[in-house]
Scaffold this motif. Sequence first.
Motif, mmCIF file in Angstrom:
data_model
loop_
_atom_site.group_PDB
_atom_site.id
_atom_site.type_symbol
_atom_site.label_atom_id
_atom_site.label_comp_id
_atom_site.label_asym_id
_atom_site.label_seq_id
_atom_site.Cartn_x
_atom_site.Cartn_y
_atom_site.Cartn_z
ATOM 1 N N GLY A 132 0.812 -1.218 0.000
ATOM 2 C CA GLY A 132 0.000 0.000 0.000
ATOM 3 C C GLY A 132 0.841 1.262 0.000
ATOM 4 O O GLY A 132 0.537 2.224 -0.719
ATOM 5 N N ALA A 133 1.926 1.257 0.799
ATOM 6 C CA ALA A 133 2.735 2.462 0.947
ATOM 7 C C ALA A 133 3.651 2.710 -0.244
ATOM 8 O O ALA A 133 3.969 3.865 -0.551
ATOM 9 N N ASN A 134 4.068 1.642 -0.925
ATOM 10 C CA ASN A 134 5.090 1.801 -1.961
ATOM 11 C C ASN A 134 4.603 1.531 -3.379
ATOM 12 O O ASN A 134 5.346 1.798 -4.333
ATOM 13 N N PHE A 135 3.380 1.017 -3.512
ATOM 14 C CA PHE A 135 2.838 0.833 -4.854
ATOM 15 C C PHE A 135 1.515 1.576 -5.018
ATOM 16 O O PHE A 135 1.375 2.419 -5.904
ATOM 17 N N PRO A 138 1.908 5.638 -4.280
ATOM 18 C CA PRO A 138 2.603 6.347 -5.368
ATOM 19 C C PRO A 138 1.865 6.274 -6.700
ATOM 20 O O PRO A 138 1.842 7.239 -7.456
ATOM 21 N N MET A 139 1.240 5.118 -6.991
ATOM 22 C CA MET A 139 0.528 4.971 -8.252
ATOM 23 C C MET A 139 -0.679 5.913 -8.306
ATOM 24 O O MET A 139 -0.960 6.524 -9.344
ATOM 25 N N LEU A 140 -1.382 6.034 -7.195
ATOM 26 C CA LEU A 140 -2.502 6.968 -7.150
ATOM 27 C C LEU A 140 -2.030 8.407 -7.363
ATOM 28 O O LEU A 140 -2.693 9.197 -8.043
ATOM 29 N N MET A 141 -0.884 8.725 -6.803
ATOM 30 C CA MET A 141 -0.335 10.059 -6.985
ATOM 31 C C MET A 141 0.062 10.298 -8.439
ATOM 32 O O MET A 141 -0.140 11.389 -8.978
ATOM 33 N N VAL A 142 0.620 9.273 -9.086
ATOM 34 C CA VAL A 142 0.995 9.397 -10.499
ATOM 35 C C VAL A 142 -0.254 9.602 -11.364
ATOM 36 O O VAL A 142 -0.270 10.439 -12.279
ATOM 37 N N ILE A 143 -1.304 8.837 -11.071
ATOM 38 C CA ILE A 143 -2.553 8.996 -11.817
ATOM 39 C C ILE A 143 -3.122 10.390 -11.617
ATOM 40 O O ILE A 143 -3.616 11.027 -12.559
ATOM 41 N N LEU A 144 -3.039 10.897 -10.381
ATOM 42 C CA LEU A 144 -3.512 12.254 -10.095
ATOM 43 C C LEU A 144 -2.703 13.286 -10.878
ATOM 44 O O LEU A 144 -3.266 14.236 -11.440
ATOM 45 N N LEU A 145 -1.390 13.094 -10.938
ATOM 46 C CA LEU A 145 -0.539 14.010 -11.694
ATOM 47 C C LEU A 145 -0.893 13.992 -13.178
ATOM 48 O O LEU A 145 -0.875 15.019 -13.845
ATOM 49 N N LYS A 146 -1.250 12.815 -13.681
ATOM 50 C CA LYS A 146 -1.652 12.714 -15.084
ATOM 51 C C LYS A 146 -2.980 13.422 -15.319
ATOM 52 O O LYS A 146 -3.172 14.107 -16.322
ATOM 53 N N LYS A 147 -3.915 13.276 -14.376
ATOM 54 C CA LYS A 147 -5.199 13.959 -14.495
ATOM 55 C C LYS A 147 -5.023 15.473 -14.475
ATOM 56 O O LYS A 147 -5.752 16.208 -15.151
ATOM 57 N N ILE A 167 10.273 12.094 -5.731
ATOM 58 C CA ILE A 167 10.134 12.617 -4.370
ATOM 59 C C ILE A 167 9.123 11.797 -3.574
ATOM 60 O O ILE A 167 9.353 11.456 -2.404
ATOM 61 N N ILE A 168 8.001 11.452 -4.207
ATOM 62 C CA ILE A 168 6.995 10.620 -3.547
ATOM 63 C C ILE A 168 7.579 9.261 -3.170
ATOM 64 O O ILE A 168 7.366 8.755 -2.056
ATOM 65 N N THR A 169 8.336 8.668 -4.081
ATOM 66 C CA THR A 169 8.941 7.359 -3.827
ATOM 67 C C THR A 169 9.916 7.417 -2.660
ATOM 68 O O THR A 169 9.935 6.520 -1.799
#
Length: 285
Positions: A132-135, A138-147, A167-169
């Motif tokens: 949860g903390a490392n996949f 961060p993946m949700l944050m990447v999707i948010l950045l794409k949105k 930085i998130i990683t």
Amino acid sequence: MSNHYDYMPKPEGWVPPVPEETAAAAESPAADAASARTDSATGSAVQAEPASRDGDSGESNRDSSRDSSRDTIEYEDTTPAERVLTRMANILSWIFVPLMMPVYGILLIFNLSILSLTTTSTKVFFTLTVFGANFVLPMLMVILLKKMGLINDIGLNGRRERLVPYIITIVCLLGTGWFLYFKGAPLWVAMFFAGGALAAFINLIVNFRWKISAHAAGIAGIVAMLIQITKEGFPMPGMTLWIAASIIMAGLLGSARVWLGRHTLLQVLAGTAVGFLSVWSLSLL
């Protein structure tokens, strides 16, 4: 040379005809080729919409597209064998995506070290926590950045798109290492995650000038962790085979990244060195 027709009176609204040579040139396939121009500094062809071997679509943002085209080497598969290799390279790249390396690491720790003796519920809890903390996070944050339009590809293939995800990683890896140590995990386990954070930080710094391979860094950290288990983790039988398998997989993954045009060989070797040395050096503390 003009002729007498040019000087004759024209009716209102008259539009001069397009010469046949110009119309033919506009419809000619050669006009499409004109979009490729030669870079005078490098001598390489620069195309308006590059498409790399893994079939990603063109970037919607022109600046990001130019950046991505500089970070990748463009190829075109021409044979069935090449298409199969490209598909396999893509699958390998997504299976061993850097965000999954901490998860693979904790699974190996719980199965190949003294921690294999812990209860199943404990293994499940900490494995899900690491996942949860490392996949997931961060993946949700990447999707948010794409949105938000800050990145164009969740694969983060453009060098400029990697700053915030790095930085998130780093924050997630450091938080995971601290949490595991606080919960009583051996120091070398916490240092595996701290070493991953160190590798990500080095990659972040290098990324300002050069695109280093995060895939190679991630799997090299796994190799270093397995070697450390043989020294401090009371390894299970067959550790030599696991280390050999991880080294082979690191070679295959690095080759896949080069085949897809995502990195040069030097970028893969640099990532491997950063990942291995970061985890190995911190595990000696």
